[in-house]
Write a protein that holds these residues in place. Sequence first.
Motif, PDB file in Angstrom:
ATOM      1  N   LEU H   2      39.335  46.390  41.574  1.00 35.78           N
ATOM      2  CA  LEU H   2      38.473  45.870  42.643  1.00 35.78           C
ATOM      3  C   LEU H   2      38.382  46.886  43.781  1.00 35.78           C
ATOM      4  O   LEU H   2      39.373  47.502  44.147  1.00 35.78           O
ATOM      5  CB  LEU H   2      39.064  44.589  43.201  1.00 35.78           C
ATOM      6  N   MET H  32      25.141  38.678  40.869  1.00 39.65           N
ATOM      7  CA  MET H  32      25.887  37.544  40.347  1.00 39.65           C
ATOM      8  C   MET H  32      26.491  37.894  38.987  1.00 39.65           C
ATOM      9  O   MET H  32      27.672  37.655  38.728  1.00 39.65           O
ATOM     10  CB  MET H  32      24.908  36.371  40.214  1.00 39.65           C
ATOM     11  N   GLU H  34      27.112  40.748  37.719  1.00 39.37           N
ATOM     12  CA  GLU H  34      28.050  41.869  37.735  1.00 39.37           C
ATOM     13  C   GLU H  34      29.224  41.639  38.684  1.00 39.37           C
ATOM     14  O   GLU H  34      30.015  42.555  38.925  1.00 39.37           O
ATOM     15  CB  GLU H  34      27.304  43.155  38.133  1.00 39.37           C
ATOM     16  N   GLY H  35      29.294  40.447  39.266  1.00 37.13           N
ATOM     17  CA  GLY H  35      30.454  40.110  40.078  1.00 37.13           C
ATOM     18  C   GLY H  35      30.486  40.807  41.430  1.00 37.13           C
ATOM     19  O   GLY H  35      31.563  41.039  41.990  1.00 37.13           O
ATOM     20  N   THR H  37      30.040  40.773  45.381  1.00 42.93           N
ATOM     21  CA  THR H  37      29.956  39.857  46.530  1.00 42.93           C
ATOM     22  C   THR H  37      29.914  40.691  47.803  1.00 42.93           C
ATOM     23  O   THR H  37      30.136  41.897  47.766  1.00 42.93           O
ATOM     24  CB  THR H  37      31.184  38.917  46.581  1.00 42.93           C
ATOM     25  N   GLY H  53      33.605  44.342  44.554  1.00 42.47           N
ATOM     26  CA  GLY H  53      33.440  44.141  43.123  1.00 42.47           C
ATOM     27  C   GLY H  53      34.234  45.167  42.353  1.00 42.47           C
ATOM     28  O   GLY H  53      35.053  45.887  42.915  1.00 42.47           O
ATOM     29  N   GLY H  54      33.988  45.215  41.053  1.00 40.10           N
ATOM     30  CA  GLY H  54      34.625  46.240  40.231  1.00 40.10           C
ATOM     31  C   GLY H  54      34.191  47.627  40.700  1.00 40.10           C
ATOM     32  O   GLY H  54      33.077  47.798  41.190  1.00 40.10           O
ATOM     33  N   ARG H  55      35.072  48.627  40.515  1.00 38.06           N
ATOM     34  CA  ARG H  55      34.741  49.965  41.002  1.00 38.06           C
ATOM     35  C   ARG H  55      33.481  50.505  40.344  1.00 38.06           C
ATOM     36  O   ARG H  55      32.634  51.121  41.005  1.00 38.06           O
ATOM     37  CB  ARG H  55      35.922  50.906  40.741  1.00 38.06           C
ATOM     38  N   THR H  56      33.325  50.277  39.047  1.00 38.51           N
ATOM     39  CA  THR H  56      32.134  50.743  38.337  1.00 38.51           C
ATOM     40  C   THR H  56      30.880  50.073  38.876  1.00 38.51           C
ATOM     41  O   THR H  56      29.879  50.732  39.189  1.00 38.51           O
ATOM     42  CB  THR H  56      32.289  50.427  36.829  1.00 38.51           C
ATOM     43  N   GLU H  57      30.915  48.771  39.014  1.00 44.53           N
ATOM     44  CA  GLU H  57      29.733  48.025  39.442  1.00 44.53           C
ATOM     45  C   GLU H  57      29.342  48.401  40.875  1.00 44.53           C
ATOM     46  O   GLU H  57      28.158  48.543  41.183  1.00 44.53           O
ATOM     47  CB  GLU H  57      30.009  46.512  39.362  1.00 44.53           C
ATOM     48  N   SER H  59      29.988  51.218  42.375  1.00 45.68           N
ATOM     49  CA  SER H  59      29.471  52.590  42.365  1.00 45.68           C
ATOM     50  C   SER H  59      28.027  52.611  41.856  1.00 45.68           C
ATOM     51  O   SER H  59      27.180  53.363  42.358  1.00 45.68           O
ATOM     52  CB  SER H  59      30.357  53.486  41.489  1.00 45.68           C
ATOM     53  N   LEU H  62      25.806  51.295  44.593  1.00 46.03           N
ATOM     54  CA  LEU H  62      25.683  52.299  45.648  1.00 46.03           C
ATOM     55  C   LEU H  62      24.715  53.407  45.216  1.00 46.03           C
ATOM     56  O   LEU H  62      23.909  53.908  46.023  1.00 46.03           O
ATOM     57  CB  LEU H  62      27.064  52.888  45.950  1.00 46.03           C
ATOM     58  N   ARG H  85      39.500  40.039  47.111  1.00 46.83           N
ATOM     59  CA  ARG H  85      38.259  40.133  47.875  1.00 46.83           C
ATOM     60  C   ARG H  85      38.366  39.342  49.176  1.00 46.83           C
ATOM     61  O   ARG H  85      39.068  38.329  49.250  1.00 46.83           O
ATOM     62  CB  ARG H  85      37.084  39.528  47.101  1.00 46.83           C
ATOM     63  N   SER H  88      34.936  36.410  48.343  1.00 57.50           N
ATOM     64  CA  SER H  88      34.770  35.951  46.965  1.00 57.50           C
ATOM     65  C   SER H  88      33.787  34.780  46.877  1.00 57.50           C
ATOM     66  O   SER H  88      33.229  34.522  45.825  1.00 57.50           O
ATOM     67  CB  SER H  88      36.121  35.589  46.353  1.00 57.50           C
ATOM     68  N   ASP H  89      33.542  34.079  47.970  1.00 60.01           N
ATOM     69  CA  ASP H  89      32.626  32.935  47.924  1.00 60.01           C
ATOM     70  C   ASP H  89      31.206  33.296  48.332  1.00 60.01           C
ATOM     71  O   ASP H  89      30.359  32.420  48.452  1.00 60.01           O
ATOM     72  CB  ASP H  89      33.128  31.834  48.858  1.00 60.01           C
TER      73      ASP H  89
END
Lengths: 140, 140, 140, 140, 140, 140, 140, 140, 140, 140
Positions: H2, H32, H34-35, H37, H53-57, H59, H62, H85, H88-89
Motif C-alpha cells: 500500500l 473502484m 483497482e482499489g 481511494t 492504493g497498491g503501489r502499482t495501481e 503509479s 499517476l 489507509r 479506506s471509506d
Amino acid sequence: MLVQCLYASRATTPVDDAMLQGVLEPSRERNMAEGITGMLCYTDDVFLQILEGGRTEVSQLLTRIMRDDRHSDVTLLVFDEIDERAFSDWSMGQASLDKVNPGHLLRFSPRRQIDPFNGPGHVMLAMLLDLRAHGGIVSR
Amino acid sequence: MLVQCLYASRATTPVDDAMLQGVLEPSRERNMAEGITGMLCYTDDVFLQILEGGRTEVSQLLTRIMRDDRHSDVTLLVFDEIDERAFSDWSMGQASLDKVNPGHLLRFSPRRQIDPFNGPGHVMLAMLLDLRAHGGIVSR
Amino acid sequence: MLVQCLYASRATTPVDDAMLQGVLEPSRERNMAEGITGMLCYTDDVFLQILEGGRTEVSQLLTRIMRDDRHSDVTLLVFDEIDERAFSDWSMGQASLDKVNPGHLLRFSPRRQIDPFNGPGHVMLAMLLDLRAHGGIVSR
Amino acid sequence: MLVQCLYASRATTPVDDAMLQGVLEPSRERNMAEGITGMLCYTDDVFLQILEGGRTEVSQLLTRIMRDDRHSDVTLLVFDEIDERAFSDWSMGQASLDKVNPGHLLRFSPRRQIDPFNGPGHVMLAMLLDLRAHGGIVSR
Amino acid sequence: MLVQCLYASRATTPVDDAMLQGVLEPSRERNMAEGITGMLCYTDDVFLQILEGGRTEVSQLLTRIMRDDRHSDVTLLVFDEIDERAFSDWSMGQASLDKVNPGHLLRFSPRRQIDPFNGPGHVMLAMLLDLRAHGGIVSR
Amino acid sequence: MLVQCLYASRATTPVDDAMLQGVLEPSRERNMAEGITGMLCYTDDVFLQILEGGRTEVSQLLTRIMRDDRHSDVTLLVFDEIDERAFSDWSMGQASLDKVNPGHLLRFSPRRQIDPFNGPGHVMLAMLLDLRAHGGIVSR
Amino acid sequence: MLVQCLYASRATTPVDDAMLQGVLEPSRERNMAEGITGMLCYTDDVFLQILEGGRTEVSQLLTRIMRDDRHSDVTLLVFDEIDERAFSDWSMGQASLDKVNPGHLLRFSPRRQIDPFNGPGHVMLAMLLDLRAHGGIVSR
Amino acid sequence: MLVQCLYASRATTPVDDAMLQGVLEPSRERNMAEGITGMLCYTDDVFLQILEGGRTEVSQLLTRIMRDDRHSDVTLLVFDEIDERAFSDWSMGQASLDKVNPGHLLRFSPRRQIDPFNGPGHVMLAMLLDLRAHGGIVSR
Amino acid sequence: MLVQCLYASRATTPVDDAMLQGVLEPSRERNMAEGITGMLCYTDDVFLQILEGGRTEVSQLLTRIMRDDRHSDVTLLVFDEIDERAFSDWSMGQASLDKVNPGHLLRFSPRRQIDPFNGPGHVMLAMLLDLRAHGGIVSR
Amino acid sequence: MLVQCLYASRATTPVDDAMLQGVLEPSRERNMAEGITGMLCYTDDVFLQILEGGRTEVSQLLTRIMRDDRHSDVTLLVFDEIDERAFSDWSMGQASLDKVNPGHLLRFSPRRQIDPFNGPGHVMLAMLLDLRAHGGIVSR
C-alpha cells in the motif's frame, strides 16, 4: 534561572508549634518578596523542605539555613534547574509527617518511619508530591 | 533502598489451610515491623511470592525462606531496585491459584496449569499483577 | 515460552461447512489440552490462521498442518515470542472473510479481495485484529 | 519479501557424514536456484539451521523439512522479515557443534551442552552468529 | 534461562587463604558441572560474588550460600536475566579487594573502603567489571 | 550515595597564593579521610569548585563553605547523584582561570571573562571538564 | 526543496548501448542546468533510476519519463524530501545490473535476478547504494 | 504494498463543475475496481489530490495524470509506503478549497491563499487531513 | 545565554573588496570586545552570516545590520540557544561563495547557484559548516 | 516556510493606550494582508511579542520593529520553523501583563515581575501560551 531544591536536616531542639512558627514567620515576608515558594515538612526532629525560586535567591536561603543553629546535618537531596515551578501557588506549605498515614510513607520507604537521609533524592521528592496530591498539607 | 523480589518454590508437604497459616502467622508481626509487603500465591504444591521492602530486610527474609524445610527448589524470578512499591497497602496478600479461572493463567502461560519454574520472571510477575487487578485475592 | 504464529495456506478442495468442521473438530480437544488458542479465517479457497501457545505445541501443530493434504502453499507470515496472548479466551475463533465488509479489507489491502500471500505479515495480523475488534467473528 | 528463519530439530538416526550429505546434497541445486542461503549446524542428534530467502521459498523448504522423516520435533525459534541477508555468500554453511570449544557454547547457554529447544530464539541466533564470526564453520 | 547474580555477605570468621580455599574448593567441580561461572571478591570480612549460569543452578547455589554458616547477612544486589554471560571463560575468578588500589574503589564509592551493603547494586557491579578490566584478579 | 556538586562564590578578599593555601591546606587531610575529590578553580575574586563524594560528606563540606567568611554569594550550580566520579584521582585539583587562554572561556561564555553566576550550571561544568581535558590545571 | 526519487520501469525495446545513449544524451545538458543528479541502472529490459534535485525539477523530469514511450510500467519506489544529496558529484551515473556479481543482488533480493517491482522501496535503494559503494558503476 | 501519494497540479483550463466531473467520472469505476481511494481538492486553477492504493495501481494512475493535458506542473509532494489507509471509506472525496474558511488555510500556510507548490509536503498533507476532520468535504 | 544566529541579506551595492572591508573593519574591534564570533559568506550580491555570542550582543548586532542601508531583505534563517560555540576561534571568518566548487553547493541546494532565501535554515547552516570543514574560508 | 518568532523590547516612552494603538493600528491591515498572526504583550515599559507567518514576512516585520524608535533593546528570544501556527485565529492579540495575576508570572519566573531579557526563550514562550490558555488576553 529557576531552580528546585530539596534538603533534609535535623532539628537541634524538638519541633513544636512555637519552634515551627519561629522558623517560618520571620522568613515569610522575605520569601514573598524574593519569589521563594515551596513546602516545609517535619517530624519531631527532622525537617524536609522543598524550595523553588531564582537560583540566586534559593542559594541565599540555603546559606541562611546552613548557618541557622536550629538545623544540623543539612543534607542536599535534589537541586535542579526547572522551566516551571510545581508550587507557584504556595508561599510555603506546611505538613506534619507524623500525622500522615504510615501507608503513604511505606509506598516510598523501607520502613514506616521516614528517613530522608537515606535513599535517592528523587524518591523523597516523589513522596512529597504524592503527599501534596493526597491532601496531607496543613496550610499554604 | 527499596527492592521487589519474586520467587517460586515447591512445598515439601501438601499446602492446606493449616500449613499455610503456619507459614504466614509467625512472620506477620515481623513483616509488619520490618516494612515487608507483598502477596503469597500457592497451589497444592507450589509457592509463588512477591516480597517488597528494604533490600536488607528482603534479603533476610529470603534467607529464612531458603533455610525453611517447608520450601524446596526456591528459585529467584525477579529482583529489582524500585522507587515505589506496588503493594504498599498489603501486609501480605494471599491467593489460591487453584481457584483462579484457568483462562487467566492461559493468558500468560503455555498451559492451563501454572509452571513458575519456566518462562521469564517478568511474565510471571505480570500474571500476578493481572490477578490482583481482577480481584482473585483472598485477603490482605 | 509463549509464541504467536500467523500463516496462510490454500485449500486443496473448496472450503465449505463440512470441510471446515473436518478441519476444526478433530483438533478441538487436542488444542484445548495443549493450550492452543487463536482464530481461523477462510475464504472459498484460502486459510489464514493465528495460533498462540507454547513454542513446542505451536511448532507441532504447524508440522501437522504442513503435512495435511487439505492445505497447500502453507506460508508463514508472523512468528514471534510473546509475553501475553491476544486470544486467551478463544479456543479457536472462526471468521468467514467472504462475509466481511470489503471496506474493512481495503483498509489494509491494495484490493477489495484478500491476498495474504503478498504484503508484510504484521499488516495482515493488524487486519485480523481489526476484524475481531469490529465483531466479524462467527464463534469461539 | 526476504525472511530469516531459525529452527531446531532432532535427527531420527545418528548424524554422520553420510547422513549429512544425504540431507544437504539433494537440496543444494534447488536452494541455489531458489535463492536460499544459510547455515546448518548439528550435533550427534540435533539439527539447528538458519534459512534465508524469499518468504515463499523459505516456507516451502520448511514444509519439506517438517515432512522429512529424518527430522522430528521440528521447532521454530526465529522467523523475521529482513531487509538484508546475513548469509548472502553462503549457499549453505555447515558447522559441527560437537567440535566447538564448549566455552563458546557456555557464553549463551546454562550448560556446556547445547539445548536449542529451551531458551529464547534470538539468543540461539546470537550464538550461531558468534560461532560464524569466530570461524567454527566447516564449509560453505 | 541465563541469569547474573551479585550478592554481598559478611564472613563469620576472618577471611584467610585456608578459609577461602575451604569455600572455593568443594564447589569447584560442582560449578563446572553445573555451568556456573563468575568471580569471588573478598576483604578481611566481606564477600562479594558474581554468579552466572542457569536460573535453577544459580538459585540452588544461592540457597547453599544462604544456608552456609561461614556467611552472614547475605544481601542480594543484582539478579537479572541475561542473554550473554560476562564471565563465560571464568570458572570462578578471585580478587582480594584489600590489595586493590584505593583509587579504584573511590571511583565508585563514597569512601576508600568498600561498603557493598550500601549504594545501588548496578554501581557495585560496575566497580567489579572495572576491576576485572584493569587486571586486579588473582586467578580464574 | 555518590554526588557531584558545582558551586560558585565570591572571595571576600583578593585571591592570592597565601589565601588559596589557607583555603586548601586545612581541608586537605579531612577531604582525603572523607573521600572528597574534585577541582578548585579561581580568578582574582571568584571561586568555582567541583566537589565529589558521599552525599553526607559533600553536604557537610558545603555547609562549612557557606559558613566560611572568606566566601560570599555562594551559589549552587549543579548537584547530581552520580554512579561514578569524574575526579577519582584528584584529591583537589587547582586551576587559575586568569591564566587560561580566553578562547577556551569564549567557547562556553558570552564574553572572554568568566561569569559563573549567569548561564546554566551544566554549561559551566562542561567548560571545567574541557579545561581539565586540555591541561590547564596546576596540581592535583 | 531537495528531493530524492527512485522509480523502476520496463524498457519497451531491448536495452542496448545505442538505446541507452538515446535515453541519456539528450537529457544530459538539461539535467546539468536544472541541478539533477543521480544514477541510472538497467538490465536487458528494466530501468531503475535514482533522481535527486529540486522538487519541481524532479517532478518535471518524472513527468517526461512517464510520457516517454521507451518506458512502460513506471513505478514509484521512493520519494523523500532530503537535506543533503547522496549523489551530488554524479551528473548521472550508469550501472549495468547484468554485469553485477549476483551475490550482491542476493543480499537484498529473494532471487539472483533483480525484481524492482516487488519488495519495499527502501530495500531497493539500499541495494543501489551498496552497489555504488562497491564500485559497480560504469561512469558518472 | 500500500502507498499514499499527494500531488499538486495546475489546471490548464478554469476548474468548474463540468470540468471537475469530466475529471472524476471516467475514473470512478476504474478506481473502484483497482482499489484506489483518496480525496481531490481544488481551487479555480489548482488540483491537490491524495491517492491511496497498491503501489502499482497508484503509479499507473499517476502516469495517466502526468499524461493528461488538463493538468500541468504536476508536482509530487508525498509518496510513502503505508500499513493502513487513511481514506479506506472514500472512493474519491471532493473539496473546494475556495469555500474553506481562510483561517483554516492560514494555520498551515504563510498566506491566506493556498500555495501547494511551496512548503514541505507533510505540512500540506496535515492541512488536508485537518480539513477532512473539520468537515469541509463535499461528497465521497 | 549563548546564541547562534544565521541570516541572509541582499547587498544594495555590488560586493567587492572595498565594500567588504567597509562592512567588516569597523565592527572588528567591537565584535572582539563584545565576544561575537562567526563567519561572513558572500557572493556578488548576497550576504550569509553566522553570528555567535551572548543573546543581548547578537540581538544588538542584528539590529545594527537591519538598520544598515548596505543590507536589504535581511532574513533570519536560524536562531538557537546553544551550550557551546562552533566558531569560538573565529573573530569573523570570511568566505567568497563565488569561489567555491559548485559541487559543494549542489550537495545542499536544488541548483548550482546559492539561494539562501529558500529552503530550511538548518540545511543552509549545514552547508556553511561543510564549507568550513573543507577549507573554503579566506581568513579568520 | 512558516516561522514563529518571540522578541522582547523596551518602550522608549511609557506604554499607554494611545501609544499602543499607534503601534498596532498602522500595521493591522498590513499584517492581515501578509498573513502575520500573533500576540502583543506589554507592561509599562516592556513589549513581548509573538509573531507567526512566512519567514520573509516575519523577517520584514522584525526589521521594521528594529528600526522603530519606539522600541529599544530589541532582543530575540525564539525563532523557529514551524509546521503549524499556534495563533492562526489571532490577527494580533493583546495582553497587558500588568493586569495578570502575579501567581501566573511566578510559575515561570524567579520574581513576581516579568523580566523577559533573562531566562531561556522557550520558558518565556511557555508563559505566554499559558496566559492565553487561562484567558488573560484583552482582544484579538
